[in-house]
Design an enzyme around this catalytic site. Sequence first.
Site, mmCIF file in Angstrom:
data_model
loop_
_atom_site.group_PDB
_atom_site.id
_atom_site.type_symbol
_atom_site.label_atom_id
_atom_site.label_comp_id
_atom_site.label_asym_id
_atom_site.label_seq_id
_atom_site.Cartn_x
_atom_site.Cartn_y
_atom_site.Cartn_z
ATOM 1 N N GLN A 122 -7.845 14.648 4.324
ATOM 2 C CA GLN A 122 -7.293 13.795 3.268
ATOM 3 C C GLN A 122 -8.249 13.677 2.084
ATOM 4 O OE1 GLN A 122 -6.543 9.315 3.756
ATOM 5 N NE2 GLN A 122 -4.515 10.172 3.398
ATOM 6 N N LEU B 224 -15.537 5.618 -3.144
ATOM 7 C CA LEU B 224 -14.129 5.225 -3.084
ATOM 8 C C LEU B 224 -13.768 4.121 -4.068
ATOM 9 C CD1 LEU B 224 -11.548 5.759 -1.472
ATOM 10 C CD2 LEU B 224 -12.211 3.879 0.022
ATOM 11 N N HIS C 174 -12.009 12.263 1.858
ATOM 12 C CA HIS C 174 -12.051 10.894 2.356
ATOM 13 C C HIS C 174 -11.916 10.775 3.865
ATOM 14 C CE1 HIS C 174 -11.668 6.615 2.236
ATOM 15 N NE2 HIS C 174 -10.417 6.598 2.623
ATOM 16 N N GLU D 254 -7.252 1.954 -2.886
ATOM 17 C CA GLU D 254 -5.836 2.010 -3.214
ATOM 18 C C GLU D 254 -5.306 0.617 -3.540
ATOM 19 O OE1 GLU D 254 -3.913 4.673 -0.544
ATOM 20 O OE2 GLU D 254 -2.017 3.602 -0.637
ATOM 21 N N HIS E 76 -8.709 11.496 -0.971
ATOM 22 C CA HIS E 76 -8.247 10.232 -1.539
ATOM 23 C C HIS E 76 -8.085 10.430 -3.038
ATOM 24 C CE1 HIS E 76 -8.119 6.006 -2.643
ATOM 25 N NE2 HIS E 76 -8.028 5.679 -1.376
ATOM 26 N N PHE F 124 0.847 -1.187 0.000
ATOM 27 C CA PHE F 124 0.000 0.000 0.000
ATOM 28 C C PHE F 124 0.877 1.230 0.000
ATOM 29 C CE2 PHE F 124 -4.527 1.152 1.153
ATOM 30 C CZ PHE F 124 -5.113 0.186 0.356
ATOM 31 N N ARG G 85 -1.017 9.504 -0.348
ATOM 32 C CA ARG G 85 -2.266 9.953 -0.962
ATOM 33 C C ARG G 85 -2.271 11.447 -1.272
ATOM 34 N NH1 ARG G 85 -6.535 6.361 2.667
ATOM 35 N NH2 ARG G 85 -6.170 4.444 1.479
ATOM 36 N N ARG H 291 -2.499 10.667 6.404
ATOM 37 C CA ARG H 291 -2.607 9.276 6.853
ATOM 38 C C ARG H 291 -2.187 8.331 5.738
ATOM 39 N NH1 ARG H 291 -6.431 5.197 6.296
ATOM 40 N NH2 ARG H 291 -7.971 6.511 5.272
#
Lengths: 606, 264
Positions: free
Chosen positions: A237, A253, A383, A256, A239, A124, A312, A418
């Site tokens: 954040q 969403l 997000h 990822e 995304h 990730f 991100r 994050r």
Amino acid sequence: MSVYDLFQIYEHDVLVIGAGGAGLRAAIEASNRGARVGVVCKSLLGKAHTVMAEGGMAAAMGTVDDRDNWEVHFADTMRGGQYVNNPVMAELHAKESPERVRELEAWGAVFDRTRDGRILQRNFGGHRYPRLAHVGDRTGLELIRTLQDHGVHCGMQVYMEMTVVSLLKSGERVVGAVGYDRERGRFHLWKAGAVVLATGGVGKSYRITSNSWEGTGDGHSLAYHAGAELRDMEFVQFHPTGMVWPPSVRGILVTEGVRGEGGILLNSEGRRFMFDDIPENYRQQVAATPEEGWRYVCGDRDALRPPELLTRDHVARCINREIKAGRGSPHGGVYLDIAWIRENMANAPGHIRKKLPSMYHQFKELAGVDITAERMEVGPTTHYMMGGVAVDGETQSSTVPGLYAAGEVAAGLHGANRLGGNSLSDLLVFGKRAGEYAAAFATEHGHKEPDAAQLEDIVRDIERPFARASGENAFSLHHELQDVMQDRVGIVRTQGEMEEAVAKIAELKQRYADVAVAGHREFNSGWHTALDLHCMLTVSEAIALSALARQESRGAHFREDCPEKTAEGATYNLVVRKGDDGAMQIRREPVLEMREALREIIERNR
Amino acid sequence: MSETNQSQPKRRFDIWRTKGDASSGGEGAFERYETEVGEGMVVLDCVHRIQAEQANDLAVRWNCKAGKCGSCSAEINGMPRLLCMTRMDSFSPDEIISIEPMRTFPTVRDLVADVRWNYQVKEKIRPFEPIAPQAADGTHRMMHEDVERIQEFRKCIECFLCQDVCHVLRDHQKFDEFDGPRFFQFTAGLEMHPLDAADRIPDLKHRAGIGYCNITKCCTNVCPENIRITDNAIIPMKERVADRFYDPLMRLLRFVFQRPSANR
């Protein structure tokens, strides 16, 4: 008649507000420690936004790459957060998340497996090694269902489809909460020795968001109005990959995990633009060629990650840049392509359906796109809230006695940005801690009656929208707020635009006082929106003021008028609290000092 | 972005509206609404548009809007469906679309059904009981092949559409004797769990009433997650019940081998 007669009254040692991952984990922990626990949730049990988490939960178990350990995870989290994280939380999180994952397995969770039968971990963004325990691309569902099924046998009382509108205090201490049920609109009052906020995020303040209707910043607002401090509110954040078409699913969403499995980002010219802009602090960690990136995805330990797996904040900005430069897709996004792996893999369509089943399903059903053969159109979506209630790193207690916060509503772990996968592990690690310390607080301090005077004020406030025959429409105000936050305090920010936003929010607050709602209290979505709007206005003001005050770019907070990081910016967090005059106050606080040993870990992992 | 504001075709909807307050027991009638429908819209979008523009007090339960939470279950043209996963372009252009709550459960208001019974049933099912960790490092091992079949069941989003369609509940009202397809599948997921030590087979027969199911597969047909509830969960559980309680050889063997302990 006493004001108490308006309420159905309950008593608990620990009251948990929110039944997502953090709330349920807190409730389980407090119950196991003997506390009588109540859980209030806005939806049915098991429907909280945690179900939307897809990719996995980060825990340095080293089942796929044994070079991984808590130190690397800690360093990755701090780098991703641009060093304004709470280092105590980052350390505890990195150390404790493997145990929390294994505990989930002992409660019945079924993760994907390695060849030798251990928990499989995937790559990730921002994680040096494959670190995310996962179940295909529906890890959040597995987490919440496991906690739900385990939790209901721990003795907690669950109050479904109820919304908390205010915390109750006795002097300085929080001693309960009041709310309403959606079905009938009746009022409820919970007395509690301690209260844990686990209400999640704030996405509904923005027009394009991956959040459901529940993400209205309730916990942020409850805490703020009860006198607690919020911090890091400038860090929202976005995304990089939300759906952009059709309009009705815009913002939903796209995990990822698509990029973790080899998905690449392309602009309208077919160029893999992420190779064009690698930030300085990640230069040592990114593949030199597409070929090396693919080897990384396949598990080659000597290969470096493809640039799509950068953090991100950076990926979202790159996508935003391509779109603004006119190199976007027809519906205002860019292309995300996983189908290309056919070139390298015999059974690619089967592999994609197995690894990303719900993405396959989602695009097939909602957009008519077969992701095993076609490219997806994606764009940034609001997000996650890095900022939130300022808490003690070990106990999760807020600055108000008796009030705790865990999960997205709490600040600190993630700093300015994050890492994907760090949220689910956050929920478990700090949900457990919040439950533990809240139970201890309740045991030590017992119950206290709430001050009666505040109840009358609360009732007047929540009934106010019915008091006038005509006035402002709650839905319209909400849309205006979403527009100003999206357009003025979004991915790319400037001083002038944010000043406009602050002025607009002030105007909306004025008009909010004149909101009118028709009908009665039963299942009245106009009334619910009016009450949620109070929270969203509070949160939006905090975001805009904080974003204005940080005159640099860091993590998710990017200012076109000051695009660089400053040395000074790494030394402080912004803290917001309600002043005695009722106005929002903002101040700087030095970043929490790090132990020397942690400093060395970061240096070793540069 | 290229969202167009050109005029969109209007579509007609018959939406169930309850009369009076929540104590009226869900009595009501269909009311006709018209609203514009744009490209890619799902039925839930239309309900929301009607709610925002014409009926602020229309009650509908929803959450993720992506088919992942199972909140917006209802009956669309008589079929149990998720409102958020039913695309408007799946209907013919002049079809009137009827939307009503799940009928197997009591109606709270408008499109909202009272599904609490399902939560009560689940609490009666014996929870997961893990065996001791087998590996030297104190952790569990499971082979991927062994978890794949229960991962199918764990995809369940608890929308309760399978419960809604099941005639044992819907027509015969066996709420006290029959757990329903969702919970047979849930129980199957526990029974087939490689790390689970508990035995739920007697419970499936006696309390959960799995014998009432006559495998018409209606549940499988409405499952939005495409879980093969009947073939992969209910039939194997029925077989285990049959092996335990109806296989004559097994009964004899059990009789023989249980006698000494019974006499003790």
